[in-house]
Design an enzyme around this catalytic site. Structure first.
Site, PDB file in Angstrom:
ATOM      1  N   LYS A 166     -13.269  -0.779   6.514  1.00  0.00           N
ATOM      2  CA  LYS A 166     -12.688  -1.766   7.438  1.00  0.00           C
ATOM      3  C   LYS A 166     -13.228  -1.535   8.851  1.00  0.00           C
ATOM      4  CE  LYS A 166      -9.095  -1.400   4.126  1.00  0.00           C
ATOM      5  NZ  LYS A 166      -9.157  -2.641   3.431  1.00  0.00           N
TER       6      LYS A 166
ATOM      7  N   TRP B  15       0.830  -1.206   0.000  1.00  0.00           N
ATOM      8  CA  TRP B  15       0.000   0.000   0.000  1.00  0.00           C
ATOM      9  C   TRP B  15       0.860   1.250   0.000  1.00  0.00           C
ATOM     10  CZ3 TRP B  15      -4.240  -0.752  -2.191  1.00  0.00           C
ATOM     11  CH2 TRP B  15      -4.964  -1.916  -2.004  1.00  0.00           C
TER      12      TRP B  15
ATOM     13  N   ASP C 187      -1.700   6.985   5.865  1.00  0.00           N
ATOM     14  CA  ASP C 187      -2.799   6.168   5.362  1.00  0.00           C
ATOM     15  C   ASP C 187      -3.174   5.215   6.496  1.00  0.00           C
ATOM     16  OD1 ASP C 187      -4.460   4.275   4.246  1.00  0.00           O
ATOM     17  OD2 ASP C 187      -3.114   3.740   2.600  1.00  0.00           O
TER      18      ASP C 187
END
Ligand code: PMP
Length: 360
Positions: free
Chosen positions: A196, A102, A172
């Site tokens: 999430k 990511w 992030d």
């Protein structure tokens, strides 16, 4: 009705009571005669829903008043572009820490808008560690330092917020936000997709220090200019109304559980139980270095990969679903976000033991 234990990395399990309330209010929200999806985003009912969600989020995070909480769209991958567009602020480069897939995506996207300095990387350990802070080659003139707090695919998490001095820290936090108390004041900007720990996909959360706003690149789409979004209370364009409503219900649920301190204790107990079982076994390995193992995404492998399919099939038969690792890395991954009950992790541990006895 049979509900499974859903270990999906996201979109992921949500608290059952939240889903139940959303179902109860689907056709008629609080006597309005409408469902939330049908409401004007500028009408009194939805304005109240959004304001309550924002204020609950501010309360949970204890976010200082000079931080703006923005409800946006586009997901974390869109933020990988929106962040440099807004945050370069006349500077030419930004520092990025590479801890896995990511953060690499963040690096690649940012390169389209400015110079990127990869100030540290854990590539040499196969992304099973966080590079020690003293090895980071930070540029004091950088516009910001970007980290991915929790690498959802690799299962690597920063054990603490790194100190980067006066350069704004950008994170992030897609897969770890609201999983534990957070000192927002240590960050210039935090972003993450909702799917999430927060609610349905489609909502992206941005928490930004107000003094960093107002210097977006001229090419920045107006709807993605943080100053514009902030000045319009996240309603410059139509926000993802239903996702904001469900997120608000999740915030209320977290508060009722005891807030972020309670979430931290709950998540630590689950992670301890699962990593403990993996470490004690002769059948599985958890590859991530213990000090930076993710409390949210537990990655592990079977010693004998030929048994992977049988492991997953047996899990599924016991109502334990979505345990297959990311397609790029294989192995297994159990995502155990806030809404995963301890009983779900216990059921997985029971299956780990049972499978080991049968195949060990
Ligand atoms: N960053 C992290 C840490 C993620 O876990 C994900 C999604 N799994 C993304 C970015 C991409 O998010 P989205 O698909 O919402 O753009």
């Amino acid at each position: 009705m049979t509900r499974v234990h859903n270990f999906s990395a996201g979109p992921a399990v949500l608290p059952e009571s939240v889903l139940q309330q959303a179902a109860d209010e689907m056709l008629d929200w609080h006597g309005s005669g409408m469902g939330v999806m049908e409401m004007s985003h500028r009408g009194p009912q939805f304005t109240a829903i959004a304001a309550e969600a924002e204020s609950l989020l501010r309360e949970l995070l204890q976010a200082p008043a000079h931080y703006k909480l923005l409800f946006m769209q586009g997901g974390a991958l869109a933020e990988n572009a929106i962040v440099p567009m807004n945050m370069l602020r006349g500077k030419t480069s930004a520092d990025y820490i590479d801890t896995g897939q990511w953060s690499q995506k963040s690096v690649q996207e940012a390169r389209r808008y400015g110079q990127v300095n990869v100030a540290a990387s854990s590539a040499s350990t196969g992304y099973t560690t966080i590079p020690p802070r003293e090895t980071w080659q930070l540029d004091p003139g950088a516009a910001y330092v970007h980290i991915c707090s929790n690498e959802t695919i690799g299962g690597v998490e920063y054990p603490a917020t790194p100190d980067v001095g006066d350069v704004p820290l950008v994170a992030d936090m897609s897969s770890s936000i609201l999983s534990q108390p957070l000192d927002v004041s240590k960050y210039g900007l935090i972003y993450g997709g909702a799917q999430k720990n927060i609610g349905p996909a489609g909502l992206t959360l941005v928490i930004v220090r107000e003094d960093l706003l107002g210097q977006a690149l001229p090419c920045t789409p107006t709807a993605f200019n943080y100053r514009v979004v902030a000045d319009n209370g996240s309603m410059y364009n139509t926000p993802p109304t239903y996702a904001i409503y469900v997120a608000g219900l999740v915030f209320k649920w977290i508060k009722a559980q005891g807030g972020l301190a309670a979430m931290a204790a709950h998540n630590a107990a689950k992670a301890l139980l699962l990593y403990g079982a993996l470490d004690a076994s002769g059948c599985y390995t958890a590859p991530v270095s213990p000090e930076c193992r993710s409390r949210m995404n537990v990655t592990f492998r079977l010693h004998d990969e030929r048994l992977d399919a049988a492991f997953l099939q047996g899990a599924e038969a016991r109502g334990l679903v979505q345990l297959k690792g990311h397609r790029s890395v294989g192995g297994m991954r159990a995502s155990i976000y806030n809404a995963m009950p301890l009983a779900g992790v216990q059921a997985l541990v029971d299956w780990l033991h049972e499978f080991e006895r049968a195949n060990g």
